[in-house]
Design a protein around this motif. Structure first.
Motif, PDB file in Angstrom:
ATOM      1  N   ARG A 110       0.726  -1.199   0.159  1.00 56.47           N
ATOM      2  CA  ARG A 110      -0.088  -0.051   0.058  1.00 56.47           C
ATOM      3  C   ARG A 110       0.712   1.207  -0.068  1.00 56.47           C
ATOM      4  O   ARG A 110       1.850   1.243   0.666  1.00 56.47           O
ATOM      5  CB  ARG A 110      -0.858   0.005   1.329  1.00 56.47           C
ATOM      6  CG  ARG A 110      -1.821  -1.058   1.377  1.00 56.47           C
ATOM      7  CD  ARG A 110      -2.835  -0.761   2.649  1.00 56.47           C
ATOM      8  NE  ARG A 110      -3.449  -2.102   2.839  1.00 56.47           N
ATOM      9  CZ  ARG A 110      -3.887  -2.141   3.878  1.00 56.47           C
ATOM     10  NH1 ARG A 110      -3.945  -1.352   4.981  1.00 56.47           N
ATOM     11  NH2 ARG A 110      -4.410  -3.433   4.080  1.00 56.47           N
ATOM     12  N   CYS A 111       0.260   2.134  -0.703  1.00 57.90           N
ATOM     13  CA  CYS A 111       1.120   3.347  -0.683  1.00 57.90           C
ATOM     14  C   CYS A 111       0.570   4.630   0.311  1.00 57.90           C
ATOM     15  O   CYS A 111       1.281   5.449   0.844  1.00 57.90           O
ATOM     16  CB  CYS A 111       0.781   4.380  -1.886  1.00 57.90           C
ATOM     17  SG  CYS A 111       1.766   3.537  -3.341  1.00 57.90           S
ATOM     18  N   ASP A 112      -0.600   3.837   1.014  1.00 58.21           N
ATOM     19  CA  ASP A 112      -1.149   4.822   2.202  1.00 58.21           C
ATOM     20  C   ASP A 112      -0.100   4.267   3.521  1.00 58.21           C
ATOM     21  O   ASP A 112      -0.565   3.082   3.837  1.00 58.21           O
ATOM     22  CB  ASP A 112      -2.667   4.545   2.354  1.00 58.21           C
ATOM     23  CG  ASP A 112      -3.114   5.176   3.921  1.00 58.21           C
ATOM     24  OD1 ASP A 112      -2.359   5.992   4.553  1.00 58.21           O
ATOM     25  OD2 ASP A 112      -4.200   4.759   4.146  1.00 58.21           O
ATOM     26  N   VAL A 113       0.790   5.003   4.113  1.00 61.66           N
ATOM     27  CA  VAL A 113       1.347   4.396   4.729  1.00 61.66           C
ATOM     28  C   VAL A 113       1.264   4.691   6.299  1.00 61.66           C
ATOM     29  O   VAL A 113       1.934   4.582   7.204  1.00 61.66           O
ATOM     30  CB  VAL A 113       3.005   4.983   4.730  1.00 61.66           C
ATOM     31  CG1 VAL A 113       3.509   4.700   3.297  1.00 61.66           C
ATOM     32  CG2 VAL A 113       3.209   6.369   4.644  1.00 61.66           C
ATOM     33  N   SER A 114       0.063   5.238   6.453  1.00 56.54           N
ATOM     34  CA  SER A 114      -0.403   5.748   7.843  1.00 56.54           C
ATOM     35  C   SER A 114      -0.490   4.632   8.941  1.00 56.54           C
ATOM     36  O   SER A 114      -0.306   4.934  10.102  1.00 56.54           O
ATOM     37  CB  SER A 114      -1.742   6.286   7.689  1.00 56.54           C
ATOM     38  OG  SER A 114      -2.733   5.478   7.230  1.00 56.54           O
TER      39      SER A 114
END
Length: 119
Positions: A110-114
């Protein structure tokens, strides 16, 4: 997983380059197809912990040597921070590391690294 080719990467039923195969498999597990890589240090630490072979060691040494040769203080500091991240992951108790890796792999690709846990 890495692609295997009979006669090239597999010879007589065995991997021709087992360290390379392990590194490529770990790289595939930890890669993110994103424009930016804010989790690169964590991804590198996980890959190096999974593989723990001469290719991983050589990669870390090359990064450190290149930073020193070029006098790049930022890259040298990043290399040291990467070594600390790997040490932290290695030093975890098995149950802690298993839980941490579970959270890490839940965000794999995933590019959402939250949600990516830090080291």
């Amino acid at each position: 997983m890495p692609t295997l080719y009979l006669g090239q990467s597999v010879v007589r039923g065995a991997l021709a380059e087992p360290e390379q195969f392990a590194w490529e498999a770990a790289a595939a597990l930890t890669s993110r197809d994103c424009d930016t890589f804010p989790t690169q240090r964590t991804d590198d630490a996980v890959r190096d912990w999974l593989v723990s072979n001469s290719l991983s060691e050589r990669r870390r040494q090359t990064v450190q040597e290149t930073a020193r040769e070029w006098g790049d203080a930022t890259a040298a500091a990043d290399a040291k921070a990467g070594a600390r991240a790997l040490s932290h992951l290695s030093a975890m108790r098995d149950d802690q590391r298993r839980a941490w890796l579970g959270r890490y792999f839940a965000t794999a690709g995933r590019c959402d690294v939250s949600g990516v846990p830090t080291l």
